[in-house]
Design a protein around this motif. Structure first.
Motif, PDB file in Angstrom:
ATOM      1  N   LEU A  43      39.415  33.736  47.823  1.00 59.12           N
ATOM      2  CA  LEU A  43      40.685  33.020  47.961  1.00 59.12           C
ATOM      3  C   LEU A  43      41.781  33.693  47.143  1.00 59.12           C
ATOM      4  CD1 LEU A  43      42.234  30.552  49.019  1.00 59.12           C
ATOM      5  CD2 LEU A  43      41.429  29.294  47.003  1.00 59.12           C
ATOM      6  N   VAL A  44      41.476  34.039  45.908  1.00 55.46           N
ATOM      7  CA  VAL A  44      42.475  34.680  45.048  1.00 55.46           C
ATOM      8  C   VAL A  44      42.907  36.022  45.618  1.00 55.46           C
ATOM      9  CG1 VAL A  44      42.785  35.796  42.799  1.00 55.46           C
ATOM     10  CG2 VAL A  44      41.827  33.491  42.931  1.00 55.46           C
ATOM     11  N   LYS A  45      41.945  36.828  46.054  1.00 55.18           N
ATOM     12  CA  LYS A  45      42.273  38.137  46.628  1.00 55.18           C
ATOM     13  C   LYS A  45      43.130  37.977  47.873  1.00 55.18           C
ATOM     14  CE  LYS A  45      41.907  42.652  47.107  1.00 55.18           C
ATOM     15  NZ  LYS A  45      42.508  43.592  46.133  1.00 55.18           N
ATOM     16  N   GLY A  46      42.756  37.032  48.735  1.00 58.10           N
ATOM     17  CA  GLY A  46      43.516  36.818  49.964  1.00 58.10           C
ATOM     18  C   GLY A  46      44.945  36.403  49.695  1.00 58.10           C
ATOM     19  N   ILE A  47      45.149  35.506  48.727  1.00 62.41           N
ATOM     20  CA  ILE A  47      46.506  35.061  48.415  1.00 62.41           C
ATOM     21  C   ILE A  47      47.302  36.183  47.753  1.00 62.41           C
ATOM     22  CG2 ILE A  47      47.862  33.456  47.017  1.00 62.41           C
ATOM     23  CD1 ILE A  47      45.748  31.332  47.575  1.00 62.41           C
ATOM     24  N   GLN A  48      46.646  36.992  46.930  1.00 63.40           N
ATOM     25  CA  GLN A  48      47.341  38.136  46.336  1.00 63.40           C
ATOM     26  C   GLN A  48      47.831  39.104  47.406  1.00 63.40           C
ATOM     27  OE1 GLN A  48      44.284  39.437  43.602  1.00 63.40           O
ATOM     28  NE2 GLN A  48      45.243  38.417  41.848  1.00 63.40           N
ATOM     29  N   ARG A  71      40.170  25.186  39.881  1.00 61.45           N
ATOM     30  CA  ARG A  71      40.858  25.572  38.642  1.00 61.45           C
ATOM     31  C   ARG A  71      41.401  27.000  38.748  1.00 61.45           C
ATOM     32  NH1 ARG A  71      35.848  23.270  36.468  1.00 61.45           N
ATOM     33  NH2 ARG A  71      36.240  21.071  36.050  1.00 61.45           N
ATOM     34  N   ARG A  72      40.652  27.869  39.402  1.00 56.95           N
ATOM     35  CA  ARG A  72      41.100  29.259  39.528  1.00 56.95           C
ATOM     36  C   ARG A  72      42.341  29.348  40.402  1.00 56.95           C
ATOM     37  NH1 ARG A  72      37.197  34.515  40.748  1.00 56.95           N
ATOM     38  NH2 ARG A  72      38.807  36.084  40.335  1.00 56.95           N
ATOM     39  N   LEU A  73      42.419  28.524  41.445  1.00 53.28           N
ATOM     40  CA  LEU A  73      43.616  28.503  42.280  1.00 53.28           C
ATOM     41  C   LEU A  73      44.816  28.027  41.472  1.00 53.28           C
ATOM     42  CD1 LEU A  73      45.077  28.739  45.001  1.00 53.28           C
ATOM     43  CD2 LEU A  73      44.303  26.404  45.520  1.00 53.28           C
TER      44      LEU A  73
END
Length: 313
Positions: free
Chosen positions: A152-157, A186-188
């Protein structure tokens, strides 16, 4: 300590808001029968799984329309699809069924790779991306099963990079998760604070998870129901005990198992699931409720595997 408050109840779902200092203000839990069918039936694959996810997508799209997209124009709504697991969230189908239009879609091909020497940690590697359909003032919706949150983090970046390169703004990012962990939520929230909001100050970021925020096991993959880091309303706690009993509600290996394998390769998933069942049934700690649940699933999984050998005629 997380607080979970009921904010909406309808015939098809209950919606709760999660309040915890480390999470987004717009963090929600959705309780519904289609999601429960998938989460409490890890032996279900193929058409039955896809039909249930399409029903779930109707609920997702309805909630999005009321809470995140009520003022959005159709031309600004865009789905960011993480290949391949995101395809099976059927968000586009949900919007077509409820509102009669198809979503613009952007695509990213992402694979998780384990970080060598660090148990339970993953890095996400993107092999393909296509942001041709990203509109200006985009209201982005994402369907993703969230464990560590690496994908999710990579995709949003990558989304943020594409928007910057194209000179486009992002008005909202809404993540819809069939199975999302507390850690991923929490990471989001950290990503929103460190990257999303600084680049797009007016961007509203929200996270919706089905049934509960699951406890993530040390392997960084398995999502457990009634464990220390699980966050849920009382109705979800009761549901877990009623469906699985005391033992399985804590020890069922994962709420969805490997989502990509389950969706793309049902035969491999069923074989893996049956291996887990055999190991669990040999465990002397399992209670009678859990044994009965697993025996029923085992029978259904074996029947499904047998049906795959049949011809079309």
């Amino acid at each position: 300590m997380a607080q979970v408050d009921l904010v909406e109840k309808s015939e098809s779902y209950s919606l709760y808001q999660v309040k915890e200092s480390g999470m987004l203000e717009r963090t929600y839990i959705i309780c519904s029968q289609p999601a429960r069918f998938v989460l409490y039936s890890p032996n279900i694959v193929g058409k039955r799984l896809q039909d249930a996810m399409e029903e779930n997508a109707k609920i997702f799209s309805m909630l999005l329309s009321k809470r995140e997209l009520s003022e959005a124009r159709r031309e600004t709504i865009c789905e960011l699809v993480f290949l391949s697991g995101g395809l099976y969230y059927a968000l586009n189908q949900g919007f077509k069924e409820n509102f009669g239009f198809a979503l613009q879609q952007c695509f990213i091909g992402i694979q998780r790779q384990r970080v060598e020497g660090k148990k339970g940690q993953f890095r996400a590697i993107a092999g393909y991306e296509n942001f041709e359909s990203l509109p200006d003032g985009a209201n982005v919706v994402i369907g993703d099963t969230v464990a560590t949150g690496a994908t999710l983090v990579k995709g949003i970046q990558l989304l943020l990079d594409a928007a910057e390169q194209a000179g486009k703004s992002i008005k909202s990012i809404s993540v819809m998760s069939l199975a999302g962990s507390s850690e991923g939520a929490r990471r989001l929230a950290k990503l929103a604070k460190s990257h999303i909001c600084p680049q797009h100050p007016s961007c509203a970021v929200s996270f919706y998870a089905c049934e509960m925020l699951f406890h993530l096991m040390p392997d960084g993959t398995d999502l457990r129901f009634l464990m220390p880091d699980s966050i849920m309303p009382e109705e979800s706690r009761r549901e877990a005990v009623q469906r699985y009993g005391n033992y399985l509600s804590k020890n069922m290996r994962c709420a969805v198992f490997d989502w990509g394998t389950r969706c793309k390769n049902p035969k491999a998933h069923l074989e893996e699931f049956l291996g887990y069942v055999e190991d669990e049934l040999a465990n002397l700690k399992i209670d009678e409720k859990g044994r009965a649940v697993l025996l029923k699933m085992k029978k259904e999984a074996e029947e499904e595997l047998a049906s795959m050998k049949k011809g079309l005629a």
